[in-house]
Design a protein around this motif. Structure first.
Motif, PDB file in Angstrom:
ATOM      1  N   ALA A  74       1.060  -1.196  -0.096  1.00 31.61           N
ATOM      2  CA  ALA A  74      -0.200  -0.130  -0.217  1.00 31.61           C
ATOM      3  C   ALA A  74       0.786   1.200   0.312  1.00 31.61           C
ATOM      4  CB  ALA A  74      -0.881   0.417   1.280  1.00 31.61           C
ATOM      5  N   SER A  75       2.257   1.653   0.462  1.00 36.73           N
ATOM      6  CA  SER A  75       2.614   2.404   0.674  1.00 36.73           C
ATOM      7  C   SER A  75       3.645   3.153  -0.522  1.00 36.73           C
ATOM      8  CB  SER A  75       4.024   2.418   1.467  1.00 36.73           C
ATOM      9  OG  SER A  75       4.882   0.766   0.710  1.00 36.73           O
ATOM     10  N   LEU A  76       2.949   1.409  -1.973  1.00 42.38           N
ATOM     11  CA  LEU A  76       3.596   2.055  -3.309  1.00 42.38           C
ATOM     12  C   LEU A  76       2.817   2.899  -3.697  1.00 42.38           C
ATOM     13  CD1 LEU A  76       5.354  -0.425  -4.054  1.00 42.38           C
ATOM     14  CD2 LEU A  76       6.207   1.498  -3.928  1.00 42.38           C
ATOM     15  N   GLY A  77       1.606   2.846  -3.946  1.00 45.36           N
ATOM     16  CA  GLY A  77       0.226   3.841  -4.158  1.00 45.36           C
ATOM     17  C   GLY A  77       0.628   5.164  -3.823  1.00 45.36           C
ATOM     18  N   GLU A  78       0.848   6.009  -2.701  1.00 40.48           N
ATOM     19  CA  GLU A  78       0.836   7.595  -2.525  1.00 40.48           C
ATOM     20  C   GLU A  78       2.104   7.518  -3.253  1.00 40.48           C
ATOM     21  OE1 GLU A  78      -0.514   8.930  -1.223  1.00 40.48           O
ATOM     22  OE2 GLU A  78      -1.621   8.331   0.581  1.00 40.48           O
ATOM     23  N   VAL A  79       3.055   6.621  -4.047  1.00 36.64           N
ATOM     24  CA  VAL A  79       4.125   6.971  -4.619  1.00 36.64           C
ATOM     25  C   VAL A  79       3.219   7.557  -6.361  1.00 36.64           C
ATOM     26  CG1 VAL A  79       6.234   6.421  -6.203  1.00 36.64           C
ATOM     27  CG2 VAL A  79       6.288   6.458  -3.707  1.00 36.64           C
ATOM     28  N   ILE A  80       2.400   6.345  -6.834  1.00 35.64           N
ATOM     29  CA  ILE A  80       1.544   6.294  -7.651  1.00 35.64           C
ATOM     30  C   ILE A  80       0.830   7.694  -7.614  1.00 35.64           C
ATOM     31  CG2 ILE A  80       0.398   5.019  -9.287  1.00 35.64           C
ATOM     32  CD1 ILE A  80       1.565   2.199  -7.677  1.00 35.64           C
ATOM     33  N   VAL A  81      -0.307   7.311  -6.922  1.00 28.41           N
ATOM     34  CA  VAL A  81      -0.263   8.762  -6.943  1.00 28.41           C
ATOM     35  C   VAL A  81       0.154   9.768  -6.924  1.00 28.41           C
ATOM     36  CG1 VAL A  81      -2.816  10.128  -6.065  1.00 28.41           C
ATOM     37  CG2 VAL A  81      -2.792   7.741  -6.266  1.00 28.41           C
ATOM     38  N   GLY A  82       0.934  10.046  -6.139  1.00 32.67           N
ATOM     39  CA  GLY A  82       1.999  11.444  -6.799  1.00 32.67           C
ATOM     40  C   GLY A  82       2.624  11.312  -8.100  1.00 32.67           C
ATOM     41  N   ALA A  83       3.019  10.363  -8.569  1.00 36.58           N
ATOM     42  CA  ALA A  83       3.136  10.685  -9.894  1.00 36.58           C
ATOM     43  C   ALA A  83       2.263  11.009 -10.967  1.00 36.58           C
ATOM     44  CB  ALA A  83       4.253   9.720 -10.645  1.00 36.58           C
ATOM     45  N   VAL A  84       1.653  10.331 -11.123  1.00 36.05           N
ATOM     46  CA  VAL A  84       0.730  11.149 -11.439  1.00 36.05           C
ATOM     47  C   VAL A  84      -0.223  12.443 -10.987  1.00 36.05           C
ATOM     48  CG1 VAL A  84      -2.560  10.768 -11.534  1.00 36.05           C
ATOM     49  CG2 VAL A  84      -1.233   8.655 -11.332  1.00 36.05           C
ATOM     50  N   GLY A  85      -0.201  13.381 -10.300  1.00 31.92           N
ATOM     51  CA  GLY A  85      -0.237  14.712  -9.731  1.00 31.92           C
ATOM     52  C   GLY A  85       1.120  15.617 -10.326  1.00 31.92           C
ATOM     53  N   LYS A  86       1.934  15.374 -10.490  1.00 32.25           N
ATOM     54  CA  LYS A  86       3.187  15.254 -10.838  1.00 32.25           C
ATOM     55  C   LYS A  86       2.848  15.718 -12.805  1.00 32.25           C
ATOM     56  CE  LYS A  86       6.466  14.608  -7.511  1.00 32.25           C
ATOM     57  NZ  LYS A  86       8.310  13.827  -7.784  1.00 32.25           N
ATOM     58  N   VAL A  87       3.359  14.425 -13.291  1.00 33.76           N
ATOM     59  CA  VAL A  87       2.665  13.984 -15.081  1.00 33.76           C
ATOM     60  C   VAL A  87       1.321  15.113 -14.935  1.00 33.76           C
ATOM     61  CG1 VAL A  87       1.840  13.118 -16.613  1.00 33.76           C
ATOM     62  CG2 VAL A  87       3.551  11.627 -15.134  1.00 33.76           C
ATOM     63  N   LYS A  88       0.372  15.464 -14.341  1.00 34.18           N
ATOM     64  CA  LYS A  88      -1.194  16.086 -15.074  1.00 34.18           C
ATOM     65  C   LYS A  88      -0.321  17.953 -14.666  1.00 34.18           C
ATOM     66  CE  LYS A  88      -5.223  13.163 -14.622  1.00 34.18           C
ATOM     67  NZ  LYS A  88      -5.957  12.589 -14.492  1.00 34.18           N
ATOM     68  N   GLY A  89       0.218  18.248 -13.475  1.00 31.96           N
ATOM     69  CA  GLY A  89       0.779  18.649 -13.746  1.00 31.96           C
ATOM     70  C   GLY A  89       1.700  20.565 -13.897  1.00 31.96           C
ATOM     71  N   LEU A  90       2.189  18.903 -15.349  1.00 36.40           N
ATOM     72  CA  LEU A  90       3.179  19.178 -16.293  1.00 36.40           C
ATOM     73  C   LEU A  90       2.315  19.465 -17.866  1.00 36.40           C
ATOM     74  CD1 LEU A  90       5.945  17.879 -15.146  1.00 36.40           C
ATOM     75  CD2 LEU A  90       5.846  20.318 -14.913  1.00 36.40           C
ATOM     76  N   ASN A  91       1.241  18.799 -17.803  1.00 36.28           N
ATOM     77  CA  ASN A  91       0.531  18.367 -19.162  1.00 36.28           C
ATOM     78  C   ASN A  91      -0.581  18.328 -18.636  1.00 36.28           C
ATOM     79  OD1 ASN A  91      -0.834  17.463 -20.812  1.00 36.28           O
ATOM     80  ND2 ASN A  91       0.678  15.807 -21.674  1.00 36.28           N
ATOM     81  N   GLU A  92      -2.390  19.045 -18.815  1.00 37.66           N
ATOM     82  CA  GLU A  92      -3.009  19.204 -17.821  1.00 37.66           C
ATOM     83  C   GLU A  92      -3.969  17.847 -19.365  1.00 37.66           C
ATOM     84  OE1 GLU A  92      -4.340  23.022 -20.242  1.00 37.66           O
ATOM     85  OE2 GLU A  92      -4.725  23.289 -18.551  1.00 37.66           O
ATOM     86  N   LYS A  93      -3.094  17.367 -20.103  1.00 40.26           N
ATOM     87  CA  LYS A  93      -4.562  16.599 -20.997  1.00 40.26           C
ATOM     88  C   LYS A  93      -3.933  14.978 -21.008  1.00 40.26           C
ATOM     89  CE  LYS A  93      -4.765  19.443 -25.103  1.00 40.26           C
ATOM     90  NZ  LYS A  93      -4.672  19.773 -26.900  1.00 40.26           N
TER      91      LYS A  93
END
Length: 283
Positions: free
Chosen positions: A85-104
């Motif tokens: 489960a600890s890896l989940g936060e890493v994954i969701v965090g990566a999603v946030g970074k990607v979407k912050g740089l590419n809104e599409k």
């Protein structure tokens, strides 16, 4: 187009990134695989060696990619088996970074937790994290029937149940829900289905049931469905092409009697399936 794929990896066989990366590359996508575990083989064999990678190590790999200043050209994040489960936060965090740089950019979450007949096969804490955090953050989810039932609390017996469950799953956050390995009492016993539901439409595709049990087909399905959506395929087209390609792989697997999906020998069929299964609109 580029996909950041964060999921498991095995040395022998095809599950997780070992099932998703090659089909995506064969379709012409650039893929950045980040592994959450590295095992000798998938856990369905009952015995395996290797380890679940520490969340800090996975985060460092993603951070290294970020430091190359390339996350802004990432078109999608694909996640699957977490390992912990600890890896989940890493994954969701990566999603946030990607979407912050590419809104599409979009996030496709394959909520790998369990399957009918086996129950849950992941560590405690993962199902709750997926339901409460990962799925609400996703644009697309690809649960199998068992996972859909867990996410929604709805037992799927017929097509109406499946539609109600998919809509309830959509209310958790994702725009599109693809239910795989759908078996219902109001369908032929020798068929298996996939159901794709969005806000405005719902499509069903049916393929013959093959007499085999393999792991990794769901991982390949999630990857291919995401790929077709990224190519701006309509929902029915994405569903039809995905089902046709996966069936071709499974047919080749069944023909050879392999315990592992035959991605390499069926690679031409991933791009151009020899048999087309058309999706039927049900809403």
């Amino acid at each position: 187009m580029t996909i950041l794929s964060i999921q498991s990896s095995v040395a022998y066989g095809h599950v997780g990134n070992s099932a998703a990366v090659f089909p995506l590359q064969r379709m012409g996508f650039e893929v950045w695989p980040v592994n959450t575990v590295h095992f000798s083989n998938h856990t369905g064999y009952g015995e395996w060696r290797g380890q679940v990678l520490p969340a800090e190590d996975v985060a460092n790999v993603i951070r290294g990619i970020e430091e190359r200043d390339v996350l802004r050209v990432c078109d999608a994040v694909l996640s699957g088996y977490m390992g912990d489960a600890s890896l989940g936060e890493v994954i969701v965090g990566a999603v946030g970074k990607v979407k912050g740089l590419n809104e599409k950019a979009i996030y496709c979450c394959d909520p790998v937790m369990g399957d009918a007949g086996r129950g849950f096969f992941v560590r405690p804490g993962i199902p709750r994290f997926i339901k409460e955090v990962a799925v609400p953050a996703a644009d697309v989810i690809t649960p199998n029937q068992f996972e859909l039932e867990f996410l929604t609390g709805i037992e799927v017996g017929d097509l109406d149940d499946a539609l109600v469950a998919a809509e309830k799953a959509r209310r958790l956050g994702p725009e599109t829900v693809l239910t795989t390995s759908l078996r219902r009492r109001d369908a032929a016993a020798d068929k298996i289905e996939m159901l794709a539901v969005s806000e405005e439409e719902a499509w069903l595709v049916q393929t013959p049931m093959l007499g085999l049990e393999v792991n990794g087909a769901g991982d390949a399905t999630a990857a291919l469905f995401l790929a077709h959506l990224l190519r701006d395929a309509a929902l029915d087209e994405a569903l039809s092409k995905t089902a046709s390609a996966v069936y071709a792989v499974l047919e080749e697997t069944h023909r050879t009697g392999s315990r592992e999906i035959r991605l390499v020998s069926a690679q031409e069929s991933i791009v151009e399936p020899p048999r087309r299964f058309e999706a039927i609109r049900i809403r």
